[in-house]
Scaffold this motif. Structure first.
Motif, PDB file in Angstrom:
ATOM      1  N   ASP A 133       0.656  -1.284   0.022  1.00  0.00           N
ATOM      2  CA  ASP A 133       0.028   0.037  -0.036  1.00  0.00           C
ATOM      3  C   ASP A 133       1.015   1.374  -0.172  1.00  0.00           C
ATOM      4  O   ASP A 133       0.343   2.382  -0.427  1.00  0.00           O
ATOM      5  CB  ASP A 133      -0.876   0.244   1.201  1.00  0.00           C
ATOM      6  CG  ASP A 133      -0.420   0.141   2.493  1.00  0.00           C
ATOM      7  OD1 ASP A 133       1.094   0.069   2.729  1.00  0.00           O
ATOM      8  OD2 ASP A 133      -1.036   0.360   3.416  1.00  0.00           O
ATOM      9  N   SER A 134       2.088   1.026   0.281  1.00  0.00           N
ATOM     10  CA  SER A 134       2.888   2.480   0.394  1.00  0.00           C
ATOM     11  C   SER A 134       4.420   2.006   0.520  1.00  0.00           C
ATOM     12  O   SER A 134       4.859   0.893   0.732  1.00  0.00           O
ATOM     13  CB  SER A 134       2.407   3.025   1.599  1.00  0.00           C
ATOM     14  OG  SER A 134       2.973   2.502   2.779  1.00  0.00           O
ATOM     15  N   LEU A 135       5.158   3.171   0.381  1.00  0.00           N
ATOM     16  CA  LEU A 135       6.727   3.225   0.633  1.00  0.00           C
ATOM     17  C   LEU A 135       7.031   3.872   1.938  1.00  0.00           C
ATOM     18  O   LEU A 135       6.347   4.562   2.283  1.00  0.00           O
ATOM     19  CB  LEU A 135       7.225   3.764  -0.455  1.00  0.00           C
ATOM     20  CG  LEU A 135       6.914   3.274  -1.969  1.00  0.00           C
ATOM     21  CD1 LEU A 135       7.657   4.434  -3.116  1.00  0.00           C
ATOM     22  CD2 LEU A 135       7.489   1.853  -2.289  1.00  0.00           C
ATOM     23  N   ASN A 136       8.287   3.517   2.195  1.00  0.00           N
ATOM     24  CA  ASN A 136       8.968   4.023   3.410  1.00  0.00           C
ATOM     25  C   ASN A 136       9.011   5.600   2.773  1.00  0.00           C
ATOM     26  O   ASN A 136       9.048   5.867   1.734  1.00  0.00           O
ATOM     27  CB  ASN A 136      10.489   3.534   3.455  1.00  0.00           C
ATOM     28  CG  ASN A 136      11.384   4.557   4.289  1.00  0.00           C
ATOM     29  OD1 ASN A 136      11.826   5.416   3.635  1.00  0.00           O
ATOM     30  ND2 ASN A 136      11.282   4.190   5.525  1.00  0.00           N
ATOM     31  N   VAL A 137       8.794   6.440   3.982  1.00  0.00           N
ATOM     32  CA  VAL A 137       8.965   7.944   3.338  1.00  0.00           C
ATOM     33  C   VAL A 137      10.148   8.447   2.654  1.00  0.00           C
ATOM     34  O   VAL A 137       9.809   9.408   1.987  1.00  0.00           O
ATOM     35  CB  VAL A 137       8.570   8.822   4.843  1.00  0.00           C
ATOM     36  CG1 VAL A 137       9.769   8.939   5.803  1.00  0.00           C
ATOM     37  CG2 VAL A 137       8.270  10.221   4.570  1.00  0.00           C
ATOM     38  N   ALA A 138      11.197   7.730   3.260  1.00  0.00           N
ATOM     39  CA  ALA A 138      12.371   8.499   2.196  1.00  0.00           C
ATOM     40  C   ALA A 138      12.003   7.801   0.658  1.00  0.00           C
ATOM     41  O   ALA A 138      12.585   8.708  -0.142  1.00  0.00           O
ATOM     42  CB  ALA A 138      13.703   7.696   2.729  1.00  0.00           C
ATOM     43  N   ALA A 139      11.749   6.844   0.576  1.00  0.00           N
ATOM     44  CA  ALA A 139      11.495   6.195  -0.997  1.00  0.00           C
ATOM     45  C   ALA A 139      10.440   7.300  -1.493  1.00  0.00           C
ATOM     46  O   ALA A 139      10.444   7.610  -2.693  1.00  0.00           O
ATOM     47  CB  ALA A 139      11.286   4.661  -1.047  1.00  0.00           C
ATOM     48  N   ALA A 140       9.454   7.078  -0.695  1.00  0.00           N
ATOM     49  CA  ALA A 140       8.383   8.020  -1.219  1.00  0.00           C
ATOM     50  C   ALA A 140       8.614   9.702  -1.775  1.00  0.00           C
ATOM     51  O   ALA A 140       8.049   9.876  -2.677  1.00  0.00           O
ATOM     52  CB  ALA A 140       7.052   8.093  -0.125  1.00  0.00           C
ATOM     53  N   SER A 141       9.682   9.958  -0.813  1.00  0.00           N
ATOM     54  CA  SER A 141       9.926  11.403  -1.093  1.00  0.00           C
ATOM     55  C   SER A 141      10.804  11.353  -2.420  1.00  0.00           C
ATOM     56  O   SER A 141      10.696  12.449  -3.221  1.00  0.00           O
ATOM     57  CB  SER A 141      10.806  11.760  -0.168  1.00  0.00           C
ATOM     58  OG  SER A 141      11.804  11.418  -0.055  1.00  0.00           O
ATOM     59  N   ALA A 142      11.389  10.450  -2.701  1.00  0.00           N
ATOM     60  CA  ALA A 142      12.209  10.309  -4.170  1.00  0.00           C
ATOM     61  C   ALA A 142      11.339  10.413  -5.394  1.00  0.00           C
ATOM     62  O   ALA A 142      11.388  11.149  -6.002  1.00  0.00           O
ATOM     63  CB  ALA A 142      13.148   9.355  -3.892  1.00  0.00           C
ATOM     64  N   VAL A 143      10.155   9.358  -5.164  1.00  0.00           N
ATOM     65  CA  VAL A 143       9.413   9.183  -6.024  1.00  0.00           C
ATOM     66  C   VAL A 143       8.502  10.535  -6.423  1.00  0.00           C
ATOM     67  O   VAL A 143       8.418  10.859  -7.532  1.00  0.00           O
ATOM     68  CB  VAL A 143       8.577   8.101  -6.059  1.00  0.00           C
ATOM     69  CG1 VAL A 143       7.573   8.014  -7.150  1.00  0.00           C
ATOM     70  CG2 VAL A 143       9.265   6.684  -5.951  1.00  0.00           C
ATOM     71  N   ALA A 144       7.817  11.115  -5.334  1.00  0.00           N
ATOM     72  CA  ALA A 144       7.122  12.365  -5.301  1.00  0.00           C
ATOM     73  C   ALA A 144       7.923  13.529  -5.959  1.00  0.00           C
ATOM     74  O   ALA A 144       7.360  14.251  -6.684  1.00  0.00           O
ATOM     75  CB  ALA A 144       6.544  12.627  -4.112  1.00  0.00           C
ATOM     76  N   CYS A 145       9.141  13.574  -5.321  1.00  0.00           N
ATOM     77  CA  CYS A 145      10.025  14.546  -5.808  1.00  0.00           C
ATOM     78  C   CYS A 145      10.159  14.684  -7.278  1.00  0.00           C
ATOM     79  O   CYS A 145      10.334  15.544  -8.211  1.00  0.00           O
ATOM     80  CB  CYS A 145      11.305  14.601  -5.308  1.00  0.00           C
ATOM     81  SG  CYS A 145      11.268  15.425  -3.634  1.00  0.00           S
ATOM     82  N   TYR A 146      10.486  13.325  -7.984  1.00  0.00           N
ATOM     83  CA  TYR A 146      10.895  13.007  -9.496  1.00  0.00           C
ATOM     84  C   TYR A 146       9.372  13.566  -9.921  1.00  0.00           C
ATOM     85  O   TYR A 146       9.652  14.308 -11.019  1.00  0.00           O
ATOM     86  CB  TYR A 146      11.129  11.723  -9.563  1.00  0.00           C
ATOM     87  CG  TYR A 146      11.299  11.434 -11.110  1.00  0.00           C
ATOM     88  CD1 TYR A 146      12.663  11.739 -11.779  1.00  0.00           C
ATOM     89  CD2 TYR A 146      10.301  10.790 -11.754  1.00  0.00           C
ATOM     90  CE1 TYR A 146      12.716  11.438 -12.953  1.00  0.00           C
ATOM     91  CE2 TYR A 146      10.602  10.408 -13.138  1.00  0.00           C
ATOM     92  CZ  TYR A 146      11.861  10.630 -13.808  1.00  0.00           C
ATOM     93  OH  TYR A 146      12.176  10.456 -15.002  1.00  0.00           O
ATOM     94  N   ALA A 147       8.199  13.085  -9.609  1.00  0.00           N
ATOM     95  CA  ALA A 147       7.061  13.349 -10.384  1.00  0.00           C
ATOM     96  C   ALA A 147       6.870  14.982 -10.349  1.00  0.00           C
ATOM     97  O   ALA A 147       6.472  15.475 -11.488  1.00  0.00           O
ATOM     98  CB  ALA A 147       5.938  12.819  -9.718  1.00  0.00           C
ATOM     99  N   ALA A 148       6.917  15.432  -9.475  1.00  0.00           N
ATOM    100  CA  ALA A 148       7.062  17.134  -9.039  1.00  0.00           C
ATOM    101  C   ALA A 148       7.993  17.701 -10.155  1.00  0.00           C
ATOM    102  O   ALA A 148       7.611  18.793 -10.889  1.00  0.00           O
ATOM    103  CB  ALA A 148       7.212  17.508  -7.926  1.00  0.00           C
ATOM    104  N   ALA A 149       9.276  17.429 -10.355  1.00  0.00           N
ATOM    105  CA  ALA A 149      10.101  17.857 -11.179  1.00  0.00           C
ATOM    106  C   ALA A 149       9.718  17.857 -12.548  1.00  0.00           C
ATOM    107  O   ALA A 149      10.297  18.734 -13.359  1.00  0.00           O
ATOM    108  CB  ALA A 149      11.625  17.246 -10.827  1.00  0.00           C
ATOM    109  N   ARG A 150       9.150  16.913 -12.803  1.00  0.00           N
ATOM    110  CA  ARG A 150       8.579  16.699 -14.219  1.00  0.00           C
ATOM    111  C   ARG A 150       7.413  17.392 -14.698  1.00  0.00           C
ATOM    112  O   ARG A 150       6.871  17.602 -15.766  1.00  0.00           O
ATOM    113  CB  ARG A 150       8.468  15.403 -14.622  1.00  0.00           C
ATOM    114  CG  ARG A 150      10.067  14.583 -14.664  1.00  0.00           C
ATOM    115  CD  ARG A 150       9.748  12.999 -14.408  1.00  0.00           C
ATOM    116  NE  ARG A 150       8.789  12.497 -15.735  1.00  0.00           N
ATOM    117  CZ  ARG A 150       8.881  12.086 -16.918  1.00  0.00           C
ATOM    118  NH1 ARG A 150      10.451  12.320 -17.185  1.00  0.00           N
ATOM    119  NH2 ARG A 150       8.294  11.789 -17.791  1.00  0.00           N
TER     120      ARG A 150
END
Length: 264
Positions: A246-263
């Motif tokens: 259902d979810s990722l560790n907050v560190a991994a989630a931050s990387a994925v979300a930052c990548y989406a935001a950067a694009r």
């Protein structure tokens, strides 16, 4: 250069018992200091303008930081690696440590000046996760980080090390008002997007699409965001999962979300 052969020398007090987290937190707060570990991190801290109280190094690490040491009036204590381990309580495999003076935290207005992408952290208590989030944000073009009052210290040695010194290049501060922090960011022109498993969450790519000034909001390792922050955010987003996770560790989630935001 000051060569020492006594691990109990009082001049080494800044470096003692580095594995004792609670002791270190009280000592560093009392004396207004923090520690940097490793050649690259020490260099980044000094080049970012932090004043060194002292350095602690094994002989083989002196050449790599020769230029940094030459520019600083602070003493460099030189010990064997075995003695350094006695002082710190663990093997410092990166060989170089520095004790540096903390600076007063800047006001929120200063940190947000000119920022387009901001990370907002609520109650992340693990120093490793805080460091990892700083590193992801810096690597993916985020301009600043805001922390709720109970977040772990970004200047704790472990945070700095995991973040590879990103805390020195990314403007950050603590939020003085936790309760109304997200509405305040909305009033400042940011779209606040909370990463949460809430029922009305949409995929992160959809949530960030078309957003100019973005504040990406991440919650604690255990329960995620508080109900106050989850409901007061402008939008709620989720990273779509597969395979029953259902979810990722907050560190991994931050990387994925930052990548989406950067694009966006």
């Amino acid at each position: 250069m000051v060569e020492l052969d006594d691990p109990d020398d009082p001049r080494l007090a800044d470096y003692r018992d580095l594995r004792d987290v609670e002791l270190r937190k009280s000592l560093e707060a009392e004396h207004g200091l923090f520690l940097a570990e490793g050649e690259k991190v020490v260099r980044r801290a000094v080049e970012a303008g932090h004043e060194a109280r002292s350095f602690l190094m094994a002989p083989r690490w002196l050449d790599g930081l020769d230029d940094v040491l030459a520019r600083s009036p602070a003493p460099c204590y030189v010990l064997s690696e075995a003695l350094i381990e006695q002082v710190t309580g663990f093997h410092v495999h990166r060989g170089a440590l520095a004790s540096l003076r903390r600076r007063p935290l800047p006001p929120v207005d200063e940190v947000l000046h000119g920022a387009r992408s901001v990370l907002v952290l609520e109650d992340l208590v693990d120093h490793t996760n805080v460091g990892a989030v700083f590193r992801s944000g810096a690597a993916l073009g985020f301009d600043a980080v805001l922390l709720a009052p109970r977040c772990a210290d970004p200047l704790y040695r472990r945070s700095i090390k995991v973040g590879m010194g990103a805390v020195f290049s990314t403007p950050w501060t603590r939020l003085p008002d936790w309760y109304d922090a997200l509405p305040d960011l909305s009033r400042r022109g940011f779209t606040t997007i909370a990463l949460t498993l809430g029922a009305d969450s949409v995929p992160i790519e959809e949530a960030v699409a078309g957003v100019d000034r973005l504040a990406l909001v991440l919650g604690s390792e255990g329960h995620g965001l508080s109900s106050r922050w989850e409901t007061s955010a402008d939008r709620r987003a989720v990273i779509p999962m597969a395979a029953g996770i259902d979810s990722l560790n907050v560190a991994a989630a931050s990387a994925v979300a930052c990548y989406a935001a950067a694009r966006r």
